[in-house]
Design an enzyme around this catalytic site. Structure first.
Site, PDB file in Angstrom:
ATOM      1  N   GLU A 138      20.290  14.153  13.333  1.00 17.29           N
ATOM      2  CA  GLU A 138      20.627  14.848  14.576  1.00 17.29           C
ATOM      3  C   GLU A 138      21.556  13.950  15.369  1.00 17.29           C
ATOM      4  O   GLU A 138      21.301  12.738  15.480  1.00 17.29           O
ATOM      5  CB  GLU A 138      19.367  15.075  15.410  1.00 17.29           C
ATOM      6  CG  GLU A 138      18.471  16.148  14.888  1.00 17.29           C
ATOM      7  CD  GLU A 138      17.216  16.274  15.759  1.00 17.29           C
ATOM      8  OE1 GLU A 138      17.123  15.619  16.810  1.00 17.29           O
ATOM      9  OE2 GLU A 138      16.333  17.017  15.351  1.00 17.29           O
ATOM     10  N   ASN A 180      10.259  14.339  11.948  1.00 16.22           N
ATOM     11  CA  ASN A 180      11.145  13.521  12.773  1.00 16.22           C
ATOM     12  C   ASN A 180      10.399  12.224  13.153  1.00 16.22           C
ATOM     13  O   ASN A 180       9.330  12.280  13.771  1.00 16.22           O
ATOM     14  CB  ASN A 180      11.517  14.333  14.026  1.00 16.22           C
ATOM     15  CG  ASN A 180      12.425  13.570  14.972  1.00 16.22           C
ATOM     16  OD1 ASN A 180      12.241  12.374  15.194  1.00 16.22           O
ATOM     17  ND2 ASN A 180      13.389  14.252  15.545  1.00 16.22           N
ATOM     18  N   HIS A 192      11.323  21.944  18.093  1.00 18.55           N
ATOM     19  CA  HIS A 192      11.213  21.326  19.424  1.00 18.55           C
ATOM     20  C   HIS A 192       9.901  21.728  20.071  1.00 18.55           C
ATOM     21  O   HIS A 192       9.643  22.909  20.283  1.00 18.55           O
ATOM     22  CB  HIS A 192      12.382  21.662  20.368  1.00 18.55           C
ATOM     23  CG  HIS A 192      12.608  20.526  21.331  1.00 18.55           C
ATOM     24  ND1 HIS A 192      11.893  20.405  22.476  1.00 18.55           N
ATOM     25  CD2 HIS A 192      13.387  19.423  21.243  1.00 18.55           C
ATOM     26  CE1 HIS A 192      12.245  19.277  23.085  1.00 18.55           C
ATOM     27  NE2 HIS A 192      13.150  18.662  22.346  1.00 18.55           N
ATOM     28  N   THR A 241      15.848  16.372  24.128  1.00 16.34           N
ATOM     29  CA  THR A 241      16.875  17.421  24.109  1.00 16.34           C
ATOM     30  C   THR A 241      16.396  18.604  24.952  1.00 16.34           C
ATOM     31  O   THR A 241      15.292  19.098  24.758  1.00 16.34           O
ATOM     32  CB  THR A 241      17.121  17.876  22.652  1.00 16.34           C
ATOM     33  OG1 THR A 241      17.274  16.709  21.847  1.00 16.34           O
ATOM     34  CG2 THR A 241      18.368  18.725  22.545  1.00 16.34           C
ATOM     35  N   HIS A 299      17.121  11.276  15.020  1.00 17.78           N
ATOM     36  CA  HIS A 299      18.140  11.545  16.032  1.00 17.78           C
ATOM     37  C   HIS A 299      18.704  10.201  16.475  1.00 17.78           C
ATOM     38  O   HIS A 299      18.005   9.421  17.116  1.00 17.78           O
ATOM     39  CB  HIS A 299      17.486  12.290  17.210  1.00 17.78           C
ATOM     40  CG  HIS A 299      18.452  12.734  18.262  1.00 17.78           C
ATOM     41  ND1 HIS A 299      18.078  13.538  19.306  1.00 17.78           N
ATOM     42  CD2 HIS A 299      19.782  12.484  18.446  1.00 17.78           C
ATOM     43  CE1 HIS A 299      19.127  13.780  20.081  1.00 17.78           C
ATOM     44  NE2 HIS A 299      20.174  13.129  19.586  1.00 17.78           N
ATOM     45  N   ARG A 314      18.064   4.762  22.261  1.00 18.89           N
ATOM     46  CA  ARG A 314      16.758   4.479  22.885  1.00 18.89           C
ATOM     47  C   ARG A 314      15.629   4.377  21.867  1.00 18.89           C
ATOM     48  O   ARG A 314      14.600   3.801  22.145  1.00 18.89           O
ATOM     49  CB  ARG A 314      16.417   5.512  23.955  1.00 18.89           C
ATOM     50  CG  ARG A 314      16.131   6.883  23.411  1.00 18.89           C
ATOM     51  CD  ARG A 314      15.683   7.824  24.497  1.00 18.89           C
ATOM     52  NE  ARG A 314      16.784   8.167  25.390  1.00 18.89           N
ATOM     53  CZ  ARG A 314      16.794   9.274  26.138  1.00 18.89           C
ATOM     54  NH1 ARG A 314      15.764  10.079  26.137  1.00 18.89           N
ATOM     55  NH2 ARG A 314      17.820   9.543  26.910  1.00 18.89           N
ATOM     56  N   GLU A 365      19.502  25.713  13.987  1.00 20.40           N
ATOM     57  CA  GLU A 365      18.113  25.394  14.294  1.00 20.40           C
ATOM     58  C   GLU A 365      17.832  26.035  15.641  1.00 20.40           C
ATOM     59  O   GLU A 365      18.490  25.719  16.637  1.00 20.40           O
ATOM     60  CB  GLU A 365      17.895  23.874  14.361  1.00 20.40           C
ATOM     61  CG  GLU A 365      16.451  23.534  14.708  1.00 20.40           C
ATOM     62  CD  GLU A 365      16.195  22.033  14.837  1.00 20.40           C
ATOM     63  OE1 GLU A 365      17.035  21.234  14.397  1.00 20.40           O
ATOM     64  OE2 GLU A 365      15.151  21.681  15.407  1.00 20.40           O
ATOM     65  N   HIS A 418       9.985   8.788  17.231  1.00 22.25           N
ATOM     66  CA  HIS A 418       9.076   8.134  18.180  1.00 22.25           C
ATOM     67  C   HIS A 418       8.273   6.992  17.575  1.00 22.25           C
ATOM     68  O   HIS A 418       7.606   6.247  18.298  1.00 22.25           O
ATOM     69  CB  HIS A 418       8.223   9.180  18.892  1.00 22.25           C
ATOM     70  CG  HIS A 418       9.089  10.059  19.739  1.00 22.25           C
ATOM     71  ND1 HIS A 418       9.980   9.542  20.646  1.00 22.25           N
ATOM     72  CD2 HIS A 418       9.275  11.402  19.750  1.00 22.25           C
ATOM     73  CE1 HIS A 418      10.655  10.527  21.210  1.00 22.25           C
ATOM     74  NE2 HIS A 418      10.244  11.662  20.677  1.00 22.25           N
ATOM     75  N   ARG A 468      20.611   8.628  18.920  1.00 27.19           N
ATOM     76  CA  ARG A 468      21.127   8.967  20.249  1.00 27.19           C
ATOM     77  C   ARG A 468      22.208   7.983  20.661  1.00 27.19           C
ATOM     78  O   ARG A 468      22.199   6.825  20.259  1.00 27.19           O
ATOM     79  CB  ARG A 468      19.993   8.955  21.274  1.00 27.19           C
ATOM     80  CG  ARG A 468      18.948  10.045  21.066  1.00 27.19           C
ATOM     81  CD  ARG A 468      17.985  10.089  22.234  1.00 27.19           C
ATOM     82  NE  ARG A 468      18.622  10.629  23.415  1.00 27.19           N
ATOM     83  CZ  ARG A 468      18.419  11.876  23.880  1.00 27.19           C
ATOM     84  NH1 ARG A 468      17.571  12.676  23.295  1.00 27.19           N
ATOM     85  NH2 ARG A 468      19.056  12.289  24.948  1.00 27.19           N
TER      86      ARG A 468
END
Ligand code: PXP
Length: 240
Positions: free
Chosen positions: A69, A6, A190, A100, A42, A48, A150, A9, A44
């Site tokens: 996601e 992922n 996660h 999340t 993801h 962000r 998941e 970030h 969002r």
């Protein structure tokens, strides 16, 4: 066991300055080079980190499958139909949360999830649901025709005391076996780190992991030496 990296970030760092670096697509390509089996982003609702353009570019630029996601809302369904990722994972989203915070309430939102499934699956997009290690939520996911679930490893990753950690791991193991027995493909993710991933990866029923924050954090640290050395070279005065 497949690893989906992922890269959200990487975009978080870029968005801190609203500039062009670091580039999440570049990070995705490096992740692939290092052995990632797929890339997760993801998108969002509050944008962000990952932006719409990032999702488009990553979809076009990578050669492994893309897992998108997203929240179970109309705007995201339209974007998914346009981008056509390999797979979408529906996650609950709350604007105030830092990340999340839990699995989807599949039981409470069956109608809405079925309506989304009926638009995404005909487009050839695999339909996955992020759920807590809870038998009833998993049964509901099966009932509404999800391809996969998941399992949320968030609580497991937060547990410190050995007994609590063991109990949470057992919950995940039982939930994963239950889901696999019912024909669902089982993924997990996660809060996973190099330290806590071993026990999760030892669960046979789990075939894929989604890992982001720890990999990006580690990348910053292992890359710091080279980044500073490169800067030292760059500021060396040019000699005539
Ligand atoms: N799976 C889901 C559904 C997530 O929302 C996230 C965080 O974006 C992850 C996996 C990856 O979690 P982490 O960044 O803690 O590795």
């Amino acid at each position: 066991m497949r690893l989906f990296v992922n890269v959200d970030h990487v975009a978080t760092i870029r968005e801190a300055r609203k500039t062009v670096e670091p580039n999440p697509l570049e990070a995705a390509l490096l992740a692939e080079k290092a052995g990632a089996d797929g890339i997760t982003v993801h998108l969002r609702e509050d944008r962000r980190h990952i932006q719409d353009e990032d999702a488009q570019k990553i979809r076009r630029g990578i050669s492994t499958p893309m897992n998108l996601e997203m929240a179970a809302v109309e705007e995201m369904v339209c974007i998914a139909l346009e981008i056509k990722p390999f797979q979408i994972s529906l996650v609950p989203e709350n604007r105030q949360e830092v990340t999340t915070e839990g699995g989807l309430d599949v039981i409470g939102h069956k109608e809405r999830l079925i309506a989304i499934r009926d638009r995404l699956k005909p487009a050839g997009i695999l339909f996955s649901l992020f759920v807590d290690p809870d038998r009833l939520q998993i049964d509901a996911a099966r009932e509404i025709g999800a391809d996969s679930i998941e399992i949320n490893t968030g609580l497991y990753s937060e547990r410190q005391a050995p007994d609590a950690l063991k109990a949470e791991l057992e919950k995940i193991r039982v939930a994963a076996g239950h889901a696999a027995q019912r024909g669902l493909r089982v993924f997990a993710g996660h809060g996973l780190t190099r330290k806590n991933v071993g026990s999760i990866s030892a669960i046979d029923a789990i075939e894929e992991l989604n890992i982001g924050h720890h990999i990006v954090s580690r990348a910053v640290m292992v890359g710091m030496l080279q980044a500073v050395e490169e800067m030292r070279l760059a500021i060396r005065p040019i000699t005539k």
